[in-house]
Design a protein around this motif. Sequence first.
Motif: not given
Length: 331
Positions: A139-148
């Motif tokens: 879940v944390r990786q998904a959040v990071i991937d969504g940060i420009p």
Amino acid sequence: MNQPVSLRDTPIGFIAKLRFWLENYFGIEGQGSTLRREVIAGATTFLAAAYVIVVNPDINSAAGIPFSAGVTATVLVSFLGTLAMALYAKNPILIAPGMGINILFAYTMVVGAKIPLQIALGCVLWGSVIFTVLAFFNVRQAVIDGIPASLRNAISCGMGLFIALIGLVNAKFISADPFTVVHAAPFNPIILTFLAGLMVTIALVARKVPGALILGIIATTLMAIPIGRLWGDATAYWPEGAASVTLVNWSGLFAAPDFSFLGQVDLLGSLRLEYLPYIFVLVFTNFFESLSTFLGISEAGNLKDADGNPRNIKQSMHVDALAALASAPLG
């Protein structure tokens, strides 16, 4: 008759084999670094973060955890977490207790809300369990991937400013003010030491001296000893019960670890409905505090993969989560 001694069986041979293993396992040369630079960077990181060994137990002592037990827990979590980050995630990132979540635990939950200490530790443990599940399900990786990328750069700048603020507060250069939030503190031996050390460090960095930060820390420490011993009256800066006549005092080199708070966790009591909001706040705080720190360090240290994302992110998140999971049982 004397048998010939193989170079591999000597200390020199062992060091050579260790050097070869380190460079191959971590890919030091491939990262554009050298073993010498990594050793200096590691020592610098330790000295820069060593304040946590004192500050974190001091904060948690307000909640009732003995200072010595807090030191033991802080050192163990930091050591094991950092070791796992190096060997498993292969990232040069130090793991240590956060300077935000400990204040939430000690002052908001235990002191402010009057939550019993063992129950508060139970809340921390359950929050860490949820935090670990989120990490292992990416879940944390998904959040990071969504940060420009632009926001990642901003996070890096924000983390730098936050660390600078912590340094200014710890140096007693600024203090809290009810009207202006912060204000400059009056000149004293602590500020003299801070300013002198800061100027030395700035000069070394500006001249691009190798190991400038660690040399600055050493120089500041050497200056602090005579200043603190000769001109520093600690009772002027700290409460009388916690201070001594001088700012710098010798209290011994070795001490046995204190495991008196090992396993002092109330797992069932902390699951009562009234404590669930605190568990949620702990998860939320831990999630974004560690996330912003990881992104900031990755940007500042250029710890990124070919796609520009933080390298070995999945493994790093696993280590961070497991370190958080171990913190409550250790006290």
